[in-house]
Write a protein that holds these residues in place. Structure first.
Motif, short mmCIF file in Angstrom:
data_model
loop_
_atom_site.label_atom_id
_atom_site.label_comp_id
_atom_site.label_asym_id
_atom_site.label_seq_id
_atom_site.Cartn_x
_atom_site.Cartn_y
_atom_site.Cartn_z
N ASN A 1 0.81 -1.22 0.00
CA ASN A 1 0.00 0.00 0.00
C ASN A 1 0.85 1.27 0.00
O ASN A 1 0.32 2.37 0.11
CB ASN A 1 -0.92 -0.01 1.24
CG ASN A 1 -1.89 -1.17 1.20
OD1 ASN A 1 -2.41 -1.50 0.14
ND2 ASN A 1 -2.12 -1.78 2.35
N ASN A 2 2.17 1.12 -0.10
CA ASN A 2 3.04 2.28 -0.03
C ASN A 2 3.24 2.96 -1.37
O ASN A 2 3.94 3.95 -1.45
CB ASN A 2 4.42 1.87 0.53
CG ASN A 2 4.33 1.46 1.99
OD1 ASN A 2 3.35 1.73 2.64
ND2 ASN A 2 5.37 0.81 2.48
N ARG B 1 18.97 -0.82 -7.72
CA ARG B 1 19.24 0.17 -6.67
C ARG B 1 18.16 0.03 -5.58
O ARG B 1 17.07 -0.49 -5.82
CB ARG B 1 19.19 1.61 -7.22
CG ARG B 1 20.17 1.89 -8.34
CD ARG B 1 21.61 1.94 -7.89
NE ARG B 1 22.49 2.46 -8.92
CZ ARG B 1 23.08 1.69 -9.86
NH1 ARG B 1 22.84 0.39 -9.89
NH2 ARG B 1 23.88 2.24 -10.75
N TYR B 2 18.50 0.56 -4.41
CA TYR B 2 17.56 0.59 -3.27
C TYR B 2 17.16 2.03 -3.01
O TYR B 2 18.03 2.91 -2.94
CB TYR B 2 18.22 -0.02 -2.05
CG TYR B 2 17.38 0.03 -0.79
CD1 TYR B 2 16.39 -0.92 -0.55
CD2 TYR B 2 17.58 1.03 0.17
CE1 TYR B 2 15.62 -0.88 0.61
CE2 TYR B 2 16.81 1.08 1.32
CZ TYR B 2 15.84 0.12 1.53
OH TYR B 2 15.07 0.16 2.67
N PRO C 1 8.78 5.40 -3.42
CA PRO C 1 8.80 5.40 -1.95
C PRO C 1 10.07 4.75 -1.42
O PRO C 1 10.65 3.87 -2.06
CB PRO C 1 7.56 4.55 -1.59
CG PRO C 1 6.81 4.34 -2.87
CD PRO C 1 7.80 4.45 -3.97
N ALA C 2 10.50 5.16 -0.26
CA ALA C 2 11.66 4.55 0.39
C ALA C 2 11.36 3.09 0.70
O ALA C 2 10.23 2.71 0.99
CB ALA C 2 12.01 5.31 1.66
N GLY C 3 12.40 2.25 0.62
CA GLY C 3 12.26 0.84 0.97
C GLY C 3 12.07 -0.09 -0.21
O GLY C 3 12.04 -1.31 -0.02
#
Length: 515
Positions: free
Chosen positions: A37-38, A372-373, A387-389
């Motif tokens: 849901n992010n 990449r992250y 989004p982060a993560g």
């Protein structure tokens, strides 16, 4: 019962706190089970249900997930669920913008940590990576012109050692033969000609990578949140640690001997190990860390180069007309360079370069590149929010086989990139600089060696070595398929990766020269 007792005895310190931790992780998984849901980026594979069901479906249908997303969202980002959770797939149209994002926003080191399970395998020291990249860029690549003649002589010697006499048609298992060749030739520059043929070195440089791959693949069979525990119950992980210790034990006295020679003021070798020793103190690394860096260099170089050479030979052996064309080019270039395979001579082997790049295009190996992250959330110019993560990647294999990028992509055209460089065929990408179609060049449309500031720094050495091996084989040997076969050996597929069948043979026969 004996086996259980042994495990309890050996793993006792680990198992003491397992019950409490497992309970905590289980509750956390129920409460915070996924990141679905992010993001409002469309999800491919949602019809399979939960994240775990999508992950299992990905294991068997990974290619189909990418292909469906690529066809549906060609110029837009999409998501899918892989072995390590949700990932965002970016189109090549966004790559120029994304590659310029700073490392504190999109993190390659964190990405490698996740992909390679580094924290569970005792790897991922950022200082070692920085040191190795510095040596490759600052010493190895800059030394290519100087060392190329030595590398050429080593290549010729090694090929004649590893292949049988081949006075008549003689079979050789291609991958295994090329693996020893590449390890030996690379080793002559990595650690010196005195040690590159030793069984201990070959075992360490070849075996360590295989042990690493096996450990990662077995650990990936555990769900992400349990891998910290699975590490202690995965024999392949134990083997990796054991073999790493053996490799260090081999390298430690070698390093000590070099240090003694430096202290005595003796003449020093011109190889990668010495370049490392000259600079290791600047980076504050111990001799054990130096040994680890040597292992990482072998792991990064030897198997990837071997896979590439094997793929190209499989492509060439079923095309005898192309073999003859490339052989003629090699002979012509050598005649114009006093018979010496200098760096300039290798650059002039443009048909060979085209064949190498076309083989990469047809056999991309991995479905994705530019992994990449997302360390910090960012919104791109087209409104795509990252989004982060999340892990990021781009579908390289589908791009290089897209008819909007290369005409007739299903065909193996050995002259494709030569004609593009010469301007004798239409360039659908409209490059102003035609040299962007070289084997070593990285672009958003061809990312075999990555893209941006973290592109593979060793690609120039690899390209030289691959050309030297192929040119020498074509000069000295004829090749054909065994048993009257005319079709190329099919690649083997594992998930979203494809690689040459390591068990297949090619027949070799020494080329008769006029005396």
């Amino acid at each position: 019962m004996g086996a259980i007792a042994t495990i309890l005895e050996e793993r006792g310190p680990v198992l003491v706190s397992v019950a409490v931790i497992l309970t905590t992780v289980f509750i956390a998984t129920l409460l915070f089970g996924g990141n679905d849901n992010n993001s409002n980026i469309p999800l491919v594979g949602g019809e399979y249900g939960s994240a775990e069901k999508r992950r299992k479906a990905f294991i068997t249908n990974g290619y189909d997930f990418y292909k469906k997303g690529y066809d549906l969202f060609r110029t837009k980002a999409f998501r899918l669920t892989g072995l390590d959770g949700d990932r965002i797939i970016l189109p090549r149209t966004l790559m120029e913008e994304v590659r310029q994002l700073p490392d504190d926003i999109i993190d390659i080191n964190k990405a490698f940590d996740i992909i390679n399970e580094q924290k569970h395998l005792g790897m991922g020291d950022k200082r070692l990576t920085e040191f190795l990249i510095h040596i490759i860029r600052g010493d190895l690549t800059r030394s290519l012109v100087r060392i190329n003649t030595r590398l050429s002589a080593e290549t010729e010697r090694t090929i004649h050692e590893e292949l049988p006499p081949c006075e008549d048609w003689t079979p050789a298992v291609v991958y295994q033969t090329m693996l020893r060749m590449v390890a030996t030739i690379s080793g002559a520059i990595f650690i010196g000609p005195e040690l590159c043929r030793s069984d201990d070195y070959l075992k360490a440089s070849i075996g360590y990578t295989l042990d690493f791959i096996n450990a990662v693949s077995k650990l990936k069979q555990w769900r992400g949140q349990w891998r910290w525990l699975g590490r202690y119950f995965t024999p392949e992980v134990d083997k990796l640690f054991t073999e790493r210790k053996k490799a260090h034990a081999f390298l430690r006295p070698v390093i000590e001997q070099r240090r003694a020679a430096m202290a005595a003021g003796r003449e020093l070798p011109d190889d990668t190990l010495q370049w490392m020793l000259n600079k290791v103190d600047e980076f504050g690394l111990s001799d054990d860390k130096l040994a680890e860096t040597q292992l990482n260099l072998s792991m990064a170089a030897i198997h990837t180069t071997t896979l590439t050479v094997t793929m190209i030979l499989y492509d060439l052996v079923v095309r005898p007309d192309v073999i003859e064309e490339v052989r003629k080019e090699v002979r012509t270039v050598l005649a114009a360079n006093n018979g010496v395979m200098t760096s300039h001579a290798l650059f002039e082997m443009k048909l060979l370069d085209s064949v190498m790049k076309e083989s990469q295009r047809v056999n991309p190996g991995s479905m994705v590149r530019f992994q990449r992250y997302v360390a910090k959330p960012v919104t791109l110019s087209d409104g795509t929010h990252l989004p982060a993560g999340y892990m990021l990647e781009t579908p390289h294999a589908l791009t290089v086989q897209d008819p909007e990028v290369y005409r007739n992509p299903e065909e193996f055209n050995p002259r494709r990139f030569l004609d593009l460089r010469n301007g004798t065929s239409e360039d659908l990408l409209g490059y102003k600089n035609k040299e962007q179609h070289q084997f070593v060049t990285v672009t958003k449309d061809f990312m075999h060696f990555g893209y941006g500031r973290h592109s593979c720094p060793g690609r120039f050495f690899a390209a030289n070595e691959i050309k030297l091996i192929l040119a020498r084989i074509l000069l000295d040997y004829d090749m054909r398929m065994p048993d009257g076969l005319t079709e190329r050996y099919a690649n083997m597929k594992m998930g979203t990766d494809a690689f040459p069948d390591p068990t297949k043979e090619i027949l070799f026969k020494r080329v008769k020269t006029d005396t």
